[in-house]
Design an enzyme around this catalytic site. Structure first.
Site, PDB file in Angstrom:
ATOM      1  CG  HIS A  82      -0.370   0.165   2.449  1.00  0.00           C
ATOM      2  ND1 HIS A  82       0.212  -1.072   3.123  1.00  0.00           N
ATOM      3  CD2 HIS A  82       0.108   1.170   3.238  1.00  0.00           C
ATOM      4  CE1 HIS A  82       0.811  -0.899   4.437  1.00  0.00           C
ATOM      5  NE2 HIS A  82       0.847   0.525   4.218  1.00  0.00           N
ATOM      6  CG  ASP A  98       1.814   4.742   4.724  1.00  0.00           C
ATOM      7  OD1 ASP A  98       1.117   3.544   4.746  1.00  0.00           O
ATOM      8  OD2 ASP A  98       2.678   4.886   5.587  1.00  0.00           O
ATOM      9  CG  HIS A 113       5.056   0.840   3.062  1.00  0.00           C
ATOM     10  ND1 HIS A 113       4.990   1.984   2.719  1.00  0.00           N
ATOM     11  CD2 HIS A 113       4.313   0.376   4.339  1.00  0.00           C
ATOM     12  CE1 HIS A 113       3.990   2.326   3.471  1.00  0.00           C
ATOM     13  NE2 HIS A 113       3.863   1.617   4.449  1.00  0.00           N
ATOM     14  NE  ARG A 126       6.756  -5.693  12.108  1.00  0.00           N
ATOM     15  CZ  ARG A 126       6.411  -4.705  11.593  1.00  0.00           C
ATOM     16  NH1 ARG A 126       5.485  -4.007  11.981  1.00  0.00           N
ATOM     17  NH2 ARG A 126       7.215  -4.114  10.909  1.00  0.00           N
TER      18      ARG A 126
HETATM   19  O1  LIG Z   1       4.415  -1.313  11.269  1.00  0.00           O
HETATM   20  C1  LIG Z   1       5.162  -1.203  10.188  1.00  0.00           C
HETATM   21  O2  LIG Z   1       6.153  -1.417  10.170  1.00  0.00           O
HETATM   22  C2  LIG Z   1       4.340  -0.451   8.922  1.00  0.00           C
HETATM   23  C3  LIG Z   1       2.560  -0.364   9.217  1.00  0.00           C
HETATM   24  C4  LIG Z   1       2.252   0.347   7.978  1.00  0.00           C
HETATM   25  O3  LIG Z   1       2.688   0.109   6.853  1.00  0.00           O
HETATM   26  C5  LIG Z   1       1.151   0.961   8.166  1.00  0.00           C
HETATM   27  O4  LIG Z   1       0.122   0.827   9.258  1.00  0.00           O
HETATM   28  O5  LIG Z   1       0.642   1.765   7.232  1.00  0.00           O
HETATM   29 FE   LIG Z   2       1.937   1.764   5.696  1.00  0.00          FE
END
Ligand SMILES: O=C(O)CCC(=O)C(=O)O
Ligand SMILES: [Fe+2]
Length: 595
Positions: free
Chosen positions: A239, A241, A297, A307
């Protein structure tokens, strides 16, 4: 912060074990797929043999191809990135073009990413991990990701979301320790960390720190290997952001656990054209990047362990800054309501529309300001949208209604209003507040705010009907409705809101959701909905049907739309930006061809 993962194409992850380009590509399928049934018959065995051969051929194909899609480890968990951050510059995408015109001084001069292990101290990271665990432990998604938005209090519970702050409010008498969920010290560490990250981003990307605003996206995330239950659980989809939260300029991640030690899988991966670039989370590590499509990403699916991370989003657009919305607009609105109420009392105004607008704004504004005592302004996910709608539409209407009325008021009467000597001063909202906030909050912002609601629906996979009624409920959840504000929601949307969001959803090409919003709009029609809007709702419904191949439905709605008398062009409903005209016209032509 992602929306369209489930229908994205199947993703394979090419992995090199070391820090540089390697020649061995391991292709690992990350797709969530149901288990294969046991094949019994010979025919089935032959078929599965053939499938296997094809799979091997596909593997060979991918293996030969994967020399072109290398994977680079940008930051490994064994590394300590202390003195200098690891930086990568990438070409800025066109996603910032519009902002470049509006906010030239804070547009990123360069786009890219950096990773550093020295932005925050170890005690700060330890403290935040405890805060994250404490907060997240109150909820827990049944799927793989639990989110806790610190600013709004939105927390995943099972397949739903609740407002943790409201929950605490309701339960604190029974459960005293909940009051202490976030102590002053916790919030102080949280703010310090956020500011340190902001400063680093400002330095790294050459943007003035004061022009980087925190958005309402900041969340603690816990990711595990649990099977996804709702769309929002699928955190391993690619996606961008900024496509999900339009106002975003920079995204930062603070990792609160370590890849390989606390969990496996779960690496952060930039999907660059020529090679993927990987960041291995490490306790206390900060990764930050420009939020546009130059930094698409995903997070690998976690295979074991938990995590933890803290995501903080930044914007350059003050209108979407937490502080701006909280302090400026709400207090401005409060002043307007006070003036207007005074005036309504002194004048015994009969205009019921004026009264309704004032009462409605008063109730929403006071809910938001009441929360202020706890520092939790704008706690409901629809708050921002509704505040912007009030500023862009309702207050403008108030101003217009007053203008018309003013012409009938004598100077003496004007002086009586609020005891002021001239009417411009008396009607504060008419002179300064409304004009200024109306200048700031335009229809464009309203459309963005509507888009924000759509992102919210997609990110959390929310049920449209429930949200339109002001309740937060997941599409796929069953059982009792979980609300963030008791049973009677003050956040119910009106016909215009549903129409506006429906139109935006349509522009997003999500036709089935658009149809739902527009149907909600029809259900909410009242005497305040103009004929033009009703006609347009039917028009859009007709386009939705057409897009779904339902020709007779499309024709039915088109006839309904045509049956409503359309007034002259100057009455075209607000928020019908000129950009909408082209696709709608195109569709209208398509539809006409069917008749
Ligand atoms: O937690 C992460 O490393 C990325 C999370 C992410 O890409 C998001 O929530 O947009
Ligand atoms: Fe993200």
């Amino acid at each position: 912060m992602s929306s369209d993962g489930l229908n994205r194409r199947k993703r394979t992850v090419n992995r090199n074990g070391d820090t540089n380009e390697g020649n061995v590509c391991r292709v690992v399928s990350r797709e969530v797929s149901p288990e294969r049934p046991q094949n019994q018959s010979i025919m089935k065995r032959v078929m599965s043999g053939m499938t296997l051969s094809m799979a091997i051929l596909a593997m060979v194909y991918y293996t030969t191809q994967c020399n072109d899609t290398k994977e680079l480890v940008m930051a490994s968990a064994n590394q300590s990135i202390k003195d200098f951050p690891i930086r990568r510059q990438v070409m800025c995408s066109q996603d910032y073009d519009e902002e470049r015109v509006r906010f030239p001084s804070c547009t990123p001069q360069r786009c890219g990413r950096f990773v550093s292990d020295s932005v925050i101290t170890e005690p700060e990271a330890k403290h935040l991990l405890l805060v994250a665990k404490r907060g997240l432990s109150l909820g827990g998604s049944s799927g793989g990701v639990t989110r806790l938005n610190v600013d709004t209090g939105l927390l995943s519970i099972a397949t739903n979301f609740v407002n943790i702050y409201k929950l605490i409010e309701r339960t604190q008498r029974m459960d005293e320790h909940l009051k202490e969920l976030f102590t002053e010290k916790d919030l102080q560490v949280y703010r310090t960390v956020k500011n340190k990250i902001r400063k680093r981003i400002a330095i790294h990307f050459g943007v003035p720190s004061a022009q980087l605003y925190f958005t309402r996206t900041s969340s603690f995330l816990r990711m595990t290997s649990k099977r996804p239950q709702i769309k929002a659980d699928v955190y391993w989809r690619r996606h961008v952001d900024k496509r999900e939260v339009k106002c975003l300029r920079f995204t930062s991640l603070l990792y609160l656990s370590t890849y390989g030690a606390d969990f496996s899988g779960g690496r952060f991966i930039f999907t660059d054209e020529m090679s993927n670039q990987t960041i291995e989370p490490k306790f206390g590590r900060v990764a930050a990047f420009t939020s546009g499509s130059e930094n698409e990403h995903f997070v690998e699916r976690v295979t074991s362990g938990a995590r933890y991370s803290l995501l903080i989003g930044f914007t350059s657009d003050p209108k979407f800054a937490v502080k701006y919305l909280q302090v400026n607009l709400l207090t401005q609105e409060k002043a307007m309501i006070e003036s207007l109420s005074e005036y309504l009392v002194s004048e015994d105004v009969l205009n019921s529309r004026l009264r309704r607008l004032t009462d409605n704004s008063l109730s929403l504004n006071s809910i938001a300001l009441k929360d202020d005592t706890e520092g939790l302004l704008l706690g409901h996910p629809l708050d921002v949208y509704l505040l912007i709608r009030r500023m862009a539409i309702d207050w403008k209407e108030v101003k217009d209604l007053l203008r018309t009325k003013d012409q009938r008021l004598s100077d003496v009467q004007m002086r009586q209003i609020g005891g002021h000597s001239n009417h411009t001063n008396a009607l504060k909202f008419d002179s300064q507040c409304v004009s200024s906030s109306h200048e700031i909050i335009t229809n464009k912002e309203l459309k963005d705010a509507a888009y924000g609601v759509i992102s919210l629906i997609n990110t959390y996979d929310l049920d449209i009907k429930s949200l339109a009624n002001g309740f937060i409920r997941s599409k796929t959840s069953s059982g009792a409705e979980v609300t963030s504000n008791g049973n009677q929601s003050k956040y119910a949307l009106n016909a215009f809101d549903c129409y506006l969001i429906g139109k935006q959803t349509f522009d997003n090409k999500e036709y089935s959701d658009a149809k739902q919003w527009l149907t909600e709009a029809i259900d909410r029609l009242d005497d305040m909905t103009s004929d033009e809007i009703i006609a347009d709702i039917f028009n859009y419904l007709s386009f939705c049907e057409l897009k779904s191949g339902k020709i007779s439905g499309a024709q039915k709605y088109k006839r309904l739309s045509a049956a409503i008398k359309i007034k002259p062009p100057n009455m075209i409903p607000i928020a019908m930006g000129s950009t909408d005209v082209v696709p709608v016209m195109k569709l209208a032509l398509e539809l006409d061809c069917l008749n």
